[in-house]
Design a protein around this motif. Structure first.
Motif, PDB file in Angstrom:
ATOM      1  N   THR A 135      24.874  32.411  41.654  1.00 29.10           N
ATOM      2  CA  THR A 135      24.952  32.821  40.258  1.00 29.10           C
ATOM      3  C   THR A 135      26.393  33.236  39.945  1.00 29.10           C
ATOM      4  N   LEU A 136      26.698  33.341  38.664  1.00 28.65           N
ATOM      5  CA  LEU A 136      28.025  33.820  38.288  1.00 28.65           C
ATOM      6  C   LEU A 136      28.242  35.240  38.802  1.00 28.65           C
ATOM      7  N   GLU A 137      27.189  36.043  38.813  1.00 36.19           N
ATOM      8  CA  GLU A 137      27.309  37.407  39.323  1.00 36.19           C
ATOM      9  C   GLU A 137      27.698  37.399  40.802  1.00 36.19           C
ATOM     10  N   GLU A 138      27.070  36.517  41.578  1.00 35.23           N
ATOM     11  CA  GLU A 138      27.395  36.419  43.005  1.00 35.23           C
ATOM     12  C   GLU A 138      28.799  35.879  43.218  1.00 35.23           C
ATOM     13  N   LEU A 139      29.188  34.904  42.442  1.00 40.08           N
ATOM     14  CA  LEU A 139      30.516  34.315  42.562  1.00 40.08           C
ATOM     15  C   LEU A 139      31.601  35.273  42.067  1.00 40.08           C
ATOM     16  N   SER A 140      31.267  36.073  41.074  1.00 38.78           N
ATOM     17  CA  SER A 140      32.239  36.997  40.493  1.00 38.78           C
ATOM     18  C   SER A 140      32.759  38.017  41.495  1.00 38.78           C
ATOM     19  N   GLN A 141      31.934  38.425  42.440  1.00 39.49           N
ATOM     20  CA  GLN A 141      32.369  39.451  43.394  1.00 39.49           C
ATOM     21  C   GLN A 141      33.519  38.986  44.279  1.00 39.49           C
ATOM     22  N   PRO A 142      33.379  37.907  45.032  1.00 40.04           N
ATOM     23  CA  PRO A 142      34.535  37.487  45.835  1.00 40.04           C
ATOM     24  C   PRO A 142      35.676  36.958  44.969  1.00 40.04           C
ATOM     25  N   PHE A 143      35.339  36.308  43.860  1.00 38.37           N
ATOM     26  CA  PHE A 143      36.353  35.744  42.980  1.00 38.37           C
ATOM     27  C   PHE A 143      37.281  36.825  42.439  1.00 38.37           C
ATOM     28  N   THR A 144      36.706  37.908  41.907  1.00 38.66           N
ATOM     29  CA  THR A 144      37.546  38.974  41.370  1.00 38.66           C
ATOM     30  C   THR A 144      38.338  39.655  42.475  1.00 38.66           C
ATOM     31  N   ARG A 145      37.748  39.793  43.656  1.00 35.20           N
ATOM     32  CA  ARG A 145      38.465  40.420  44.775  1.00 35.20           C
ATOM     33  C   ARG A 145      39.704  39.610  45.136  1.00 35.20           C
ATOM     34  N   HIS A 146      39.530  38.288  45.277  1.00 38.58           N
ATOM     35  CA  HIS A 146      40.663  37.429  45.632  1.00 38.58           C
ATOM     36  C   HIS A 146      41.722  37.409  44.527  1.00 38.58           C
ATOM     37  N   LEU A 147      41.275  37.347  43.284  1.00 34.65           N
ATOM     38  CA  LEU A 147      42.233  37.296  42.195  1.00 34.65           C
ATOM     39  C   LEU A 147      42.972  38.626  42.058  1.00 34.65           C
ATOM     40  N   CYS A 148      42.265  39.739  42.180  1.00 33.48           N
ATOM     41  CA  CYS A 148      42.923  41.055  42.085  1.00 33.48           C
ATOM     42  C   CYS A 148      43.927  41.248  43.220  1.00 33.48           C
ATOM     43  N   GLU A 149      43.586  40.775  44.412  1.00 31.29           N
ATOM     44  CA  GLU A 149      44.541  40.858  45.526  1.00 31.29           C
ATOM     45  C   GLU A 149      45.811  40.090  45.201  1.00 31.29           C
ATOM     46  N   HIS A 150      45.654  38.906  44.618  1.00 27.82           N
ATOM     47  CA  HIS A 150      46.819  38.102  44.275  1.00 27.82           C
ATOM     48  C   HIS A 150      47.626  38.739  43.140  1.00 27.82           C
ATOM     49  N   LEU A 151      46.927  39.311  42.164  1.00 30.36           N
ATOM     50  CA  LEU A 151      47.615  39.929  41.033  1.00 30.36           C
ATOM     51  C   LEU A 151      48.476  41.114  41.450  1.00 30.36           C
ATOM     52  N   LYS A 152      48.130  41.740  42.552  1.00 26.16           N
ATOM     53  CA  LYS A 152      48.962  42.836  43.058  1.00 26.16           C
ATOM     54  C   LYS A 152      50.334  42.304  43.482  1.00 26.16           C
ATOM     55  N   LEU A 153      50.372  41.076  43.951  1.00 22.81           N
ATOM     56  CA  LEU A 153      51.627  40.457  44.391  1.00 22.81           C
ATOM     57  C   LEU A 153      52.357  39.742  43.262  1.00 22.81           C
ATOM     58  N   GLN A 154      51.589  39.130  42.368  1.00 24.55           N
ATOM     59  CA  GLN A 154      52.167  38.323  41.287  1.00 24.55           C
ATOM     60  C   GLN A 154      51.364  38.573  40.017  1.00 24.55           C
ATOM     61  N   PRO A 155      51.753  39.557  39.202  1.00 20.84           N
ATOM     62  CA  PRO A 155      50.940  39.938  38.048  1.00 20.84           C
ATOM     63  C   PRO A 155      50.812  38.885  36.944  1.00 20.84           C
ATOM     64  N   LYS A 156      51.795  38.039  36.753  1.00 22.03           N
ATOM     65  CA  LYS A 156      51.691  37.030  35.692  1.00 22.03           C
ATOM     66  C   LYS A 156      51.025  35.789  36.256  1.00 22.03           C
ATOM     67  N   GLN A 157      49.910  35.391  35.630  1.00 22.43           N
ATOM     68  CA  GLN A 157      49.145  34.269  36.148  1.00 22.43           C
ATOM     69  C   GLN A 157      49.043  33.082  35.217  1.00 22.43           C
ATOM     70  N   THR A 158      49.213  33.281  33.955  1.00 23.15           N
ATOM     71  CA  THR A 158      49.068  32.168  33.018  1.00 23.15           C
ATOM     72  C   THR A 158      50.205  32.209  32.012  1.00 23.15           C
ATOM     73  N   THR A 159      50.309  31.158  31.263  1.00 24.06           N
ATOM     74  CA  THR A 159      51.302  31.130  30.207  1.00 24.06           C
ATOM     75  C   THR A 159      50.716  31.615  28.889  1.00 24.06           C
TER      76      THR A 159
END
Length: 121
Positions: free
Chosen positions: A50-74
């Motif tokens: 489900t999106l709820e199940e996918l959201s947990q690891p997805f947000t974790r991975h994205l938040c980890e990356h955002l700590k290193l590189q805050p700008k992600q889109t144009t």
């Protein structure tokens, strides 16, 4: 000489995987967070999440990356990326982040893109 279809009418599992990584904006790391999430879920043997199940690891991975590189889109703003930044800053909790990710983090109108808004509503 016949033409080859770039996208098969009946894609294979490999073609689905390639589409996650190859399609979409190269300025955004969401596709890598999504790929890492699917790789993390794969050993469970699940064929549907489900999106709820996918959201947990997805947000974790994205938040980890955002700590290193805050700008992600144009794009100038994204409700989901704002929530990730707020989570990293300790301004919202994980439950709120998952809720925002489930509601706003996935948009299938043109692959997976971020909805461009400025509030969590």
């Amino acid at each position: 000489m016949g033409t080859l279809n770039f996208i098969s009418p009946e894609p294979t599992l490999d073609e689905y995987w390639r589409s996650i990584v190859l399609f979409g904006a190269n300025a955004a790391s969401y596709k890598f967070a999504l790929a890492k999430s699917l790789l993390e879920i794969a050993p469970t043997g699940k064929t549907f999440v489900t999106l709820e199940e996918l959201s947990q690891p997805f947000t974790r991975h994205l938040c980890e990356h955002l700590k290193l590189q805050p700008k992600q889109t144009t794009s100038p703003s994204s409700i989901f990326l704002k929530a990730c930044g707020d989570f990293n800053a300790g301004e919202i909790g994980e439950d709120k982040l998952i809720s925002v990710a489930t509601k706003r983090g996935f948009d299938v109108t043109s692959g997976i893109t971020w909805r461009k808004m400025t509030t969590y509503a």
